[in-house]
Design an enzyme around this catalytic site. Structure first.
Site, PDB file in Angstrom:
ATOM      1  N   GLU A 180       0.831  -1.213   0.000  1.00 42.37           N
ATOM      2  CA  GLU A 180       0.000   0.000   0.000  1.00 42.37           C
ATOM      3  C   GLU A 180       0.863   1.259   0.000  1.00 42.37           C
ATOM      4  OE1 GLU A 180      -2.460  -0.557   3.404  1.00 42.37           O
ATOM      5  OE2 GLU A 180      -3.901  -1.870   2.368  1.00 42.37           O
ATOM      6  N   SER A 196      19.268  -8.652  -8.261  1.00 45.91           N
ATOM      7  CA  SER A 196      18.180  -8.758  -9.232  1.00 45.91           C
ATOM      8  C   SER A 196      18.387  -9.822 -10.305  1.00 45.91           C
ATOM      9  CB  SER A 196      17.935  -7.394  -9.896  1.00 45.91           C
ATOM     10  OG  SER A 196      17.307  -6.516  -8.997  1.00 45.91           O
ATOM     11  N   HIS A 207       3.393 -10.402  -9.571  1.00 43.76           N
ATOM     12  CA  HIS A 207       4.825 -10.661  -9.493  1.00 43.76           C
ATOM     13  C   HIS A 207       5.527  -9.550  -8.714  1.00 43.76           C
ATOM     14  CE1 HIS A 207       8.827 -11.968 -10.632  1.00 43.76           C
ATOM     15  NE2 HIS A 207       9.085 -10.731 -10.985  1.00 43.76           N
ATOM     16  N   SER A 208       5.145  -8.338  -8.960  1.00 44.61           N
ATOM     17  CA  SER A 208       5.666  -7.176  -8.233  1.00 44.61           C
ATOM     18  C   SER A 208       4.677  -6.034  -8.436  1.00 44.61           C
ATOM     19  CB  SER A 208       7.053  -6.778  -8.760  1.00 44.61           C
ATOM     20  OG  SER A 208       6.954  -6.216 -10.057  1.00 44.61           O
TER      21      SER A 208
END
Length: 481
Positions: free
Chosen positions: A158, A244, A373-374
């Protein structure tokens, strides 16, 4: 016909190996290299003589090598009869028998590898379940951390949607994998995460404030604001910083595990990977290296059905991930990733084998990524809402484990309410503190790479400062120069 060596030379080598195995402190004896040596045999398919060690067993070239746990089965040359030897090949790595029949190995088994589980979907113990007993203290802590991870994901997600942080990625649906696997390990075990394992760090004592500092990239962030949000790392907790690029941590894990083995540490490396990462070359390199070097490492694959928008059926034709281990000579197991007790049991057993038998282990945990996923992804574009709701409600790992804990009389509704209210307050406070904390100064862009910065890096810093002086309005005022 040219082969590795002629049959006569092969038997000579076999006899030499038998003799070496009988030497005290020889081929198969000793835990470290100074108690053992391997002979470097000069072999040739051209039929040149084989160089043999002296009568004292001194090798032509010695290398440091630890006692093999599988070599005896690979080099079992003494148990075959003479008739068997006539129908087999002493190939490097073990004896291979001949057959006049042309049989291809099937591309897959008709029956899929079963999935180990302890709790059913309602959180009730399955009869004759094989799992280690979990104490009330550990079970309650596991559940509390699963709830904490769940609320942390919702809160930071959020915050990203409000524009307070730039990026976030949740572990929704995979809470059991995070917490249960962490509970089965020790602080000495070295964790190499992918990016969906913050619960492992949470279990080890990383505070909510430390999570918030990293996501906001402030001055208190251990990465000094130079990493994307959710790229956590903690030397104190043996948690290697998240990177990453996919699967790069797997060869590193094999190397770290072999280092632990050389140092005689009673610990292992644990590398987490998603199903999509198994399509990367580093997955194969890492598993093969670990298998050959017999490194104490656990490769833990979260098979959650989707590699971003790519379904598993579009990634590989094999029976998931678990069967890939056998191809590299790695012991493997498939486990229900939404069953906390099953994950805990599987990782506990895997750790025991990895350390005491000095071998790699592959675990495939079947689960489901409930969230996107993100924050850069909208999973409703490639999968049905009904599918997401089914796993979110009907197969929820947090609900399932709570039912089991509560059925033991270890948890109540009042404790549930108090825990959730407390975690929410702590998270909101952590976010407020993180937002008010200063960002790292400009100098941190150029630190921690070289002991003495080279001239080209010094020039870049000067150029950056000159650019800021020329365009002060384009530079964020909340970052100190």
């Amino acid at each position: 016909m040219a082969i590795w060596w002629a049959r006569s030379s092969s038997r000579t080598i076999a006899n030499h190996i038998r003799k070496c195995m009988n030497y005290k402190g020889g081929f198969m004896e000793g835990a470290v290299a100074n108690q053992s040596c391997w002979s470097l045999l000069s072999l040739s398919h051209r039929g040149r003589p084989v160089s043999m060690p002296s009568s004292r067993g001194t090798a032509l070239c010695s290398v440091q090598r630890f006692k093999s746990t599988v070599a005896e089965t690979q080099l079992d040359l003494s148990s075959s009869s003479e008739s068997d030897e006539e129908q087999s090949l002493d190939f490097p790595g073990g004896k291979v028998t001949y057959t006049p029949e042309m049989n291809f190995i099937s591309e897959s088994s008709n029956k899929r590898v079963p999935c180990f589980r302890v709790l059913n979907d309602d959180g009730q113990l399955i009869m004759d379940s094989d799992f280690p007993q979990v104490s009330k203290e550990v079970a309650v802590k596991m559940y509390s951390k699963m709830v904490t991870l769940q609320i942390m994901d919702i809160t930071f997600y959020e915050a990203q949607r409000q524009g307070r942080i730039s990026f976030y990625l949740t572990s929704a649906g995979e809470e059991a994998i995070n917490i249960a696997s962490a509970a089965a390990l020790t602080e000495q075990d070295i964790i190499l995460p992918q990016y969906r394992e913050p619960g492992v760090l949470l279990w080890r004592g990383f505070t909510l404030q430390e999570f918030a500092n990293q996501c906001f990239g402030n001055k208190a962030d251990y990465g000094k604001g130079r990493q994307m949000p959710i790229h956590y790392g903690s030397k104190q907790h043996n948690f290697v910083t998240i990177s990453s690029p996919i699967a790069t941590q797997l060869p590193q894990a094999a190397g770290i595990a072999y280092s632990l083995k050389m140092d005689n540490k009673k610990a292992c490396a644990v590398a987490y990977i998603g199903d999509g990462g198994t399509s990367e070359g580093d997955f194969h390199a890492g598993l093969n290296f670990a298998a050959v070097m017999e490194a104490p490492v656990i490769f833990f694959c979260r098979n959650n059905g989707w590699a971003i928008s790519t379904h598993v059926s579009e990634q590989f034709r094999s029976d998931g991930i678990v069967v890939k281990g056998q191809g590299y000579g790695i012991r493997s197991i498939r486990v229900d990733g939404n069953d906390a007790l099953a994950v805990y049991a599987a990782v506990s057993a895997a750790r025991e084998m990895a350390i005491h038998e000095q071998r790699p282990i592959l675990i495939e945990a079947l689960t489901y990524r409930v969230g996107h996923h993100s924050t850069s992804d909208d999973s409703t574009k490639y999968r049905e809402l009904d599918e997401i709701d089914y796993w979110k409600m009907g197969r929820n790992p947090v609900h399932r484990f709570r039912n089991w804990v509560q059925s033991n009389g270890w948890w109540t509704e009042q404790q549930e309410t108090e825990l959730r209210n407390s975690i929410r307050k702590q998270l909101l406070q952590a976010i407020q503190v993180a937002e008010k904390t200063e960002n790292p100064p400009l100098t941190e862009l150029f630190s921690d790479v070289y002991d003495h910065p080279p001239s080209n890096l010094q020039e870049q810093e000067i150029q950056l400062r000159q650019t800021i002086n020329r365009h002060p309005n384009d530079y964020p005022c909340h970052v100190s120069v």
